[in-house]
Scaffold this motif. Structure first.
Motif, PDB file in Angstrom:
ATOM      1  N   GLU A 182      14.303  12.644   4.078  1.00  0.00           N
ATOM      2  CA  GLU A 182      13.249  13.000   5.033  1.00  0.00           C
ATOM      3  C   GLU A 182      13.146  14.511   5.129  1.00  0.00           C
ATOM      4  N   LYS A 213       9.190   6.880  12.089  1.00  0.00           N
ATOM      5  CA  LYS A 213       9.998   5.680  11.827  1.00  0.00           C
ATOM      6  C   LYS A 213       9.954   4.665  12.963  1.00  0.00           C
ATOM      7  N   CYS A 216      14.498   3.888  17.930  1.00  0.00           N
ATOM      8  CA  CYS A 216      15.845   3.828  17.359  1.00  0.00           C
ATOM      9  C   CYS A 216      16.842   3.356  18.415  1.00  0.00           C
ATOM     10  N   TYR A 231      16.808   1.173  13.256  1.00  0.00           N
ATOM     11  CA  TYR A 231      15.405   0.964  13.634  1.00  0.00           C
ATOM     12  C   TYR A 231      15.134  -0.534  13.508  1.00  0.00           C
ATOM     13  N   ALA A 234      11.121  -1.021  12.581  1.00  0.00           N
ATOM     14  CA  ALA A 234      10.670   0.186  11.884  1.00  0.00           C
ATOM     15  C   ALA A 234       9.195   0.074  11.529  1.00  0.00           C
ATOM     16  N   VAL A 238       8.066   2.605   6.576  1.00  0.00           N
ATOM     17  CA  VAL A 238       9.495   2.728   6.261  1.00  0.00           C
ATOM     18  C   VAL A 238      10.186   1.371   6.452  1.00  0.00           C
TER      19      VAL A 238
END
Length: 285
Positions: A182, A213, A216, A231, A234, A238
């Protein structure tokens, strides 16, 4: 993240360098037209709608969208009588944003004494992210901050062996982890849950949000606080890491092909600004 945040090339913590014979200025600002239609909603209606936005990348900050005055509802801006000074771009005039019965002070601003080299921002208005109902690109809401066109995520499969240990115990062992690259961050390694002793993962309260994303979740591992994260829903872009778990190499022992991973520069997320101030309900709508 992206061009000017985390370890991007215009950030203070850049890990690369420009190959020039003379040193560059300590601070470099970059402005460009992203060629995307952006809109701003306030009190349930659109107060800005433009295909001619300028995105300002400023060291240490997420990109900010500046709208031409002619693409902003003139009735929405009320002079607030407050002026501050930006160290690179001069005097900044602040506005109260008003629509119907709703009024929010210091919710928009304009640079009113720009140096000649920053003429792209002349006559343009920016809006405080949290003060607005929402920002959109076309008909899709953008969460967290303006989308950075230089932010990229690549996910790669690998057959390397990743092992996670704490003390004498094995938390995870996988020959099919994935690595997530990333912009502005060191590589992150994610492990399928079937390769993890999930009895060692203890969910903790508090989630964080990534505009790229999603939401989390975090886990303690015995005495190691927030040593892992996942995640669980997500974003589609992703989706390959959906539900997988990544581990903090400074909290637990993470070995890749037998070599212990260290906490690299850029491995920690740097908290930044009020534009991350979203609650979970708002994100999951």
């Amino acid at each position: 993240m992206g061009l000017s945040w985390q370890q991007g090339p215009l950030s203070a913590g850049a890990i690369g360098r420009f190959l020039t014979p003379q040193a560059l200025p300590e601070r470099l600002l970059f402005a460009e037209r992203p060629r995307r239609r952006m809109r701003v909603k306030f009190n349930g209606t659109w107060i800005a709608d433009s295909e001619n936005v300028v995105l300002l990348h400023e060291p240490g900050r997420y990109p900010v969208a500046y709208f031409p005055r002619e693409d902003v509802d003139a009735h929405a801006l009320v002079a607030g009588g407050r002026t501050t000074h930006h160290k690179d771009l001069g005097d900044t005039t602040w506005y109260t944003v008003k629509n119907g019965e709703r009024t929010t002070e210091r919710a928009a601003w304009e640079f009113t004494a720009l140096p000649r080299h920053a003429a792209e921002l002349q006559g343009r208005i920016a809006f405080a992210w949290r003060a607005m109902d929402a920002f959109y690109e076309e008909d899709e809401r953008i969460l967290g901050h303006a989308a950075d066109p230089y932010h990229r995520i690549d996910i790669r499969n690998t057959t390397r062996t990743l092992e996670v240990r704490l003390g004498d115990g094995v938390i995870a062992c996988s020959e099919r982890p994935v690595v997530l690259y990333e912009s502005g961050f060191a590589p992150r390694w994610y492990v399928p849950r079937t390769d993890i002793d999930e009895t060692r993962l203890h969910p903790v309260e508090g989630q964080t949000f990534c505009p790229y994303k999603g939401l989390c979740d975090y886990y303690d591992i015995d005495g190691a606080h927030r040593a892992a994260w996942s995640y669980r829903s997500a974003y589609a872009e992703v989706g390959r890491i959906d539900g997988m778990v990544s581990f903090e190499p400074d909290q637990v022992e993470v070995l890749l092909d037998g070599k212990r991973l260290e906490l690299e520069p850029g491995q920690k997320v740097i908290a930044h600004g009020v534009d991350r101030g979203l609650d979970v309900d708002e994100v999951t709508k």
